[in-house]
Design an enzyme around this catalytic site. Structure first.
Site, PDB file in Angstrom:
ATOM      1  N   TYR A 139       1.470 117.652  12.747  1.00 45.69           N
ATOM      2  CA  TYR A 139       0.253 118.005  13.345  1.00 45.69           C
ATOM      3  C   TYR A 139      -0.515 117.163  11.567  1.00 45.69           C
ATOM      4  CZ  TYR A 139      -1.370 122.412  12.109  1.00 45.69           C
ATOM      5  OH  TYR A 139      -2.131 122.904  11.198  1.00 45.69           O
ATOM      6  N   PHE A 145      -1.553 130.666  14.320  1.00 45.52           N
ATOM      7  CA  PHE A 145       0.137 129.590  15.371  1.00 45.52           C
ATOM      8  C   PHE A 145       1.112 129.180  14.123  1.00 45.52           C
ATOM      9  CE2 PHE A 145       2.686 125.822  16.530  1.00 45.52           C
ATOM     10  CZ  PHE A 145       3.105 126.550  17.369  1.00 45.52           C
ATOM     11  N   ASP A 146      -0.016 128.755  12.882  1.00 49.47           N
ATOM     12  CA  ASP A 146       1.167 128.066  11.705  1.00 49.47           C
ATOM     13  C   ASP A 146       1.899 128.775  11.131  1.00 49.47           C
ATOM     14  OD1 ASP A 146      -1.159 126.535  13.150  1.00 49.47           O
ATOM     15  OD2 ASP A 146      -0.588 125.009  11.017  1.00 49.47           O
ATOM     16  N   THR A 147       0.509 130.346  10.588  1.00 48.13           N
ATOM     17  CA  THR A 147       1.910 131.507  10.270  1.00 48.13           C
ATOM     18  C   THR A 147       2.747 132.021  10.484  1.00 48.13           C
ATOM     19  OG1 THR A 147      -0.944 131.863   9.304  1.00 48.13           O
ATOM     20  CG2 THR A 147       0.550 133.433   9.015  1.00 48.13           C
TER      21      THR A 147
END
Length: 407
Positions: free
Chosen positions: A109, A201-203
């Protein structure tokens, strides 16, 4: 978990006709102005520089402007572009939905502003395609990264990543860069465990991957800040802090099935090294230091016991000789992992050479000290310890050379 190291299978380089190797998701919310230029530029770059079939998925986070119409027009114009419409906002929610629905084996993404130079895209996904790595992130904090952004965002970004290192023991350098990729088989196992639907979300995904023993590949990127960014820094920071607290509690209480993840996704241990191969230098130094401390204490004790009846120089000779022989034997077995009698004589000769040099250093130091003053016992011991430290460093170099040279 397997008993020997087994790399992940590489992605099929020539998939069936029409199937994409890479699916790049672009999550958007009210981006009618930027979406068209972003997708066309990304499509042109992938067409020119990406050697495998690809797909671009526009994940619309419940936009209320003309974004859905722009996305549909792009899908009609470019056959590799698809659209996923969500009824609720949240970047994490959009990525979860798009990645879960994609048939591509590698998922990525990027932000719609294309702040990250697209030249980093192939280096980002190549280790995932080959099977070398499981996740990949762009990092703006590597020494070779080139970043243009304001001081406030720079401080916030570095502070956040330092906080992650302290609170969650994160070993990846940049959790927030909107430029990431993951293998689909790994995503299928991790996504159900990621609770956040927004910016954290990424972390959360990266921390879970790290704790599961997965390999995270980092790519230095060129990155130019988008001055028109609509991210609410204060709200995002507060949400991130709540996410850190929630995830930290889950890790402490054992609420996450990390052992199962590690067994299922983690890489097996490396095979045992062949016999007689020395262990690595850091462990050698640590074990040599431990042996050296023990030897030095034994040396000082023997010196003090013999100092009265023999005098300083004979006591030094006796203490150094006895501890040198014991030191060589201990280092041979414990530090350098050499067992058996093979080359033992040569190793002890090398140890005696180190002993002779140590004797020269310590005896010379004692002689120089007594020639210039009448020292008390404390000063005498201080000079001997200093000389022994120099002799110890020399002994390590000589012994390491001897132990490694075993034809």
């Amino acid at each position: 978990m397997t008993d020997t190291y087994a790399p992940r299978a590489a992605v099929q380089a020539r998939p069936a006709a029409g199937s994409a190797v890479l699916d790049v998701v672009v999550p958007v919310y009210n981006e009618e102005a930027d979406l068209g230029p972003c997708v066309r530029r990304l499509h042109a770059h992938l067409t020119a520089h990406f050697p495998y079939p690809f797909r671009i998925t526009v994940a619309d986070n419940a936009s209320v402007d003309g974004t859905p119409a722009v996305a549909r027009a792009l899908a009609d114009e470019l056959p590799e572009v698809g659209v996923l419409r969500l009824d609720e906002k949240g970047r994490g929610r959009a990525l979860r939905a798009a990645w879960s629905a994609s048939p591509a084996p590698v998922l990525a993404y990027m932000d719609v502003d294309l702040s990250t130079d697209l030249a980093a895209l192939l280096p980002l996904v190549a280790p995932l395609i080959s099977g070398h790595s499981d996740l990949a992130i762009g990092t703006r904090l590597a020494r070779t990264s080139r970043v243009v952004r304001g001081a406030k965002r720079e401080v916030i970004s570095r502070g956040y990543n330092l906080l992650l290192r302290g609170a969650l023991a994160a070993r990846f350098s940049d959790a927030q860069c909107g430029f990431k990729a993951i293998r689909a088989d790994v995503a299928a196992e991790l996504l159900p465990l990621v609770r956040d639907t927004g910016w954290f979300f990424d972390t959360e995904l990266l921390v879970l991957a790290q704790r599961a023993g997965l390999r995270i590949h980092e790519v230095p990127v060129d990155w130019v800040d988008d001055p028109d960014s609509r991210v609410d820094i204060v709200a995002t920071a507060l949400a991130d802090l709540r996410g850190i607290g929630r995830l930290g509690r889950a890790l402490v209480t054992g609420a996450l099935p990390l052992a199962q993840l590690r067994a299922q996704l983690g890489r097996g241990p490396l095979p045992a090294p062949p016999a007689q191969v020395p262990i690595g230098l850091p462990r050698q130094l640590a074990r040599f230091a431990a042996v050296g401390v023990a030897s030095t204490l034994a040396y000082l004790l023997l010196f003090l016991l013999a100092r009265g009846p023999l005098g300083a120089q004979p006591a030094n000779l006796l203490a150094l000789l006895l501890t040198a022989v014991a030191n060589t034997a201990a280092n041979r077995r414990l530090t350098f992992g050499v067992a058996g009698r093979r080359h033992a004589g040569r190793h002890h000769l090398q140890g005696l050479l180190a002993f002779a040099l140590g004797l020269a250093l310590t005896s010379g130091s004692l002689a120089a000290l007594h020639a210039t003053t009448t020292p008390n016992r404390a000063l005498e011991l201080t000079v001997l310890v200093t000389a022994n430290l120099a002799a110890t460093a020399l002994r390590f170099l000589l012994l390491r050379l001897a132990m490694h040279h075993r034809p």
